[in-house]
Design a protein around this motif. Structure first.
Motif, mmCIF file in Angstrom:
data_model
loop_
_atom_site.group_PDB
_atom_site.id
_atom_site.type_symbol
_atom_site.label_atom_id
_atom_site.label_comp_id
_atom_site.label_asym_id
_atom_site.label_seq_id
_atom_site.Cartn_x
_atom_site.Cartn_y
_atom_site.Cartn_z
ATOM 1 N N ALA A 120 -7.007 -16.832 -11.568
ATOM 2 C CA ALA A 120 -7.138 -19.217 -12.622
ATOM 3 C C ALA A 120 -6.569 -18.299 -14.100
ATOM 4 O O ALA A 120 -7.442 -18.113 -14.395
ATOM 5 N N ASN A 121 -5.793 -19.008 -14.388
ATOM 6 C CA ASN A 121 -4.739 -18.272 -15.523
ATOM 7 C C ASN A 121 -5.822 -17.527 -16.052
ATOM 8 O O ASN A 121 -5.726 -17.616 -17.564
ATOM 9 N N ARG A 122 -5.913 -16.508 -15.357
ATOM 10 C CA ARG A 122 -5.248 -15.114 -16.070
ATOM 11 C C ARG A 122 -4.216 -13.932 -15.216
ATOM 12 O O ARG A 122 -3.815 -14.478 -14.411
ATOM 13 N N VAL A 123 -3.398 -13.219 -16.065
ATOM 14 C CA VAL A 123 -2.714 -13.022 -15.866
ATOM 15 C C VAL A 123 -2.721 -11.180 -14.859
ATOM 16 O O VAL A 123 -4.230 -10.394 -15.341
ATOM 17 N N VAL A 124 -2.435 -11.322 -13.802
ATOM 18 C CA VAL A 124 -2.956 -10.373 -13.143
ATOM 19 C C VAL A 124 -1.918 -9.603 -12.617
ATOM 20 O O VAL A 124 -0.896 -9.742 -12.359
ATOM 21 N N THR A 125 -1.648 -8.143 -12.383
ATOM 22 C CA THR A 125 -0.550 -6.975 -12.876
ATOM 23 C C THR A 125 -0.469 -6.833 -11.964
ATOM 24 O O THR A 125 -0.708 -6.848 -10.238
ATOM 25 N N LYS A 126 0.845 -6.385 -11.597
ATOM 26 C CA LYS A 126 1.012 -5.749 -9.957
ATOM 27 C C LYS A 126 0.076 -4.203 -9.780
ATOM 28 O O LYS A 126 -0.629 -4.237 -8.494
ATOM 29 N N THR A 127 -0.438 -3.397 -10.818
ATOM 30 C CA THR A 127 -1.583 -2.622 -10.645
ATOM 31 C C THR A 127 -3.255 -3.013 -9.255
ATOM 32 O O THR A 127 -3.243 -2.757 -8.595
ATOM 33 N N GLN A 128 -3.205 -4.448 -9.816
ATOM 34 C CA GLN A 128 -4.474 -5.393 -9.811
ATOM 35 C C GLN A 128 -4.145 -5.840 -8.289
ATOM 36 O O GLN A 128 -4.896 -6.033 -7.539
ATOM 37 N N ILE A 129 -2.626 -6.231 -7.994
ATOM 38 C CA ILE A 129 -2.969 -6.797 -6.701
ATOM 39 C C ILE A 129 -3.038 -5.707 -5.626
ATOM 40 O O ILE A 129 -3.091 -6.140 -4.878
ATOM 41 N N LEU A 130 -1.828 -4.810 -5.757
ATOM 42 C CA LEU A 130 -1.808 -3.376 -5.256
ATOM 43 C C LEU A 130 -3.324 -3.093 -4.684
ATOM 44 O O LEU A 130 -3.862 -2.623 -3.534
ATOM 45 N N GLU A 131 -4.307 -2.664 -5.555
ATOM 46 C CA GLU A 131 -5.691 -2.426 -5.767
ATOM 47 C C GLU A 131 -6.367 -3.223 -4.695
ATOM 48 O O GLU A 131 -6.641 -2.586 -3.681
ATOM 49 N N LYS A 132 -6.425 -4.748 -4.854
ATOM 50 C CA LYS A 132 -6.773 -5.608 -3.979
ATOM 51 C C LYS A 132 -6.575 -6.335 -2.730
ATOM 52 O O LYS A 132 -7.151 -6.329 -2.067
ATOM 53 N N VAL A 133 -5.036 -6.139 -2.962
ATOM 54 C CA VAL A 133 -4.683 -7.185 -1.485
ATOM 55 C C VAL A 133 -4.480 -5.961 -0.660
ATOM 56 O O VAL A 133 -3.433 -6.228 -0.121
ATOM 57 N N TRP A 134 -3.619 -4.750 -1.674
ATOM 58 C CA TRP A 134 -2.588 -3.951 0.075
ATOM 59 C C TRP A 134 -3.651 -2.810 0.345
ATOM 60 O O TRP A 134 -4.833 -2.323 -0.491
ATOM 61 N N ASP A 135 -3.327 -1.758 1.059
ATOM 62 C CA ASP A 135 -4.560 -0.909 1.432
ATOM 63 C C ASP A 135 -3.954 0.797 1.236
ATOM 64 O O ASP A 135 -2.556 0.796 0.322
ATOM 65 N N ILE A 136 -4.732 1.651 1.279
ATOM 66 C CA ILE A 136 -4.175 2.624 0.361
ATOM 67 C C ILE A 136 -2.839 4.303 0.858
ATOM 68 O O ILE A 136 -2.358 5.108 0.157
ATOM 69 N N ASN A 137 -2.248 3.175 1.630
ATOM 70 C CA ASN A 137 -1.294 4.016 1.968
ATOM 71 C C ASN A 137 -0.167 3.053 2.350
ATOM 72 O O ASN A 137 1.675 3.376 1.821
#
Length: 225
Positions: free
Chosen positions: A165-182
């Protein structure tokens, strides 16, 4: 959470991943130790579920390599090697827990929730942000007392945003934490999910929580209670 399962039995690995996915986690399944270690070196995971009797590099070797590379990630061992000597060896090599096979999925999920609570720094199972409340166990989300139905992916995305919260997260960070390796990083799936999540969370509200920071990423703005 984003969880890596290193288990050489395909049916068991698929069963574990299915249970984790149904409970809102992102799960990758790898069937050998060397490939599992490689995945850990290039991807970001919140938890590893590690079998010991793996082809090639065994689970103990995976733990030793994690230590030597200074890779900090919680590991729960899942193994039929249940004698005290192996339990102690696994814990001494850095594992935080040891679950003996066969085990009930509910017990595994309970141990995963313990790690989830520890990772989020929360003493309770709920995240409260402005007038939004998110229950990590029951998976219920409300805003101003009104229930909001989210898909598993939307739930994981919202949890990640609230934990930052209250921090900017990048698309890359979302990709690493919320999506799988495929996942194909060239697709617009993340933008689509964020659009749908924003419609559900900020609909009919004079205080939008989810914001796009042009050229940088996304953030939720407000007070985390």
């Amino acid at each position: 959470m984003k969880i890596l399962v290193i288990e050489d039995e395909p049916k068991l690995g698929s069963f574990i991943c299915a249970g984790l996915t149904q409970n809102g986690h992102v799960c990758d399944h790898i069937t050998d130790g060397a490939s599992g270690l490689e995945a850990l070196m290039v991807n970001s995971y919140d938890l590893v579920l590690l079998d010991l009797m793996l082809p090639g590099m065994n689970g103990f070797d995976v733990l030793k390599n994690l230590q030597s590379f200074g890779k900090q990630v919680p590991v729960i061992i899942l193994s039929a090697l249940s004698d005290t000597e192996n339990v102690i060896k696994g814990l001494d090599l850095g594992a935080i827990d040891y679950l003996r096979k066969p085990f009930e999925l509910d017990e595994l999920l309970a141990r995963v929730r313990t790690v989830q609570r520890r990772n989020s720094g929360q003493q309770t199972a709920k995240l409260r942000f402005e007038d939004l409340e998110m229950d990590l166990y029951t998976r219920e989300v409300t805003r101003a007392g009104k229930a909001i139905a989210l898909s598993n992916r939307e739930f994981a995305l919202l949890e990640f945003l609230l934990n930052n919260a209250n921090r900017v997260v990048t698309k890359t960070q979302i990709l690493e934490k919320v999506w799988d390796i495929n996942f194909d990083p060239g697709s617009n799936v993340i933008e689509v999910h964020l659009y749908q999540l924003r419609k559900k969370i900020d609909k009919d509200s004079d205080n939008p929580l989810i914001h796009t920071v042009i050229g940088r990423g996304y953030t939720v703005k407000g007070q985390l209670h």
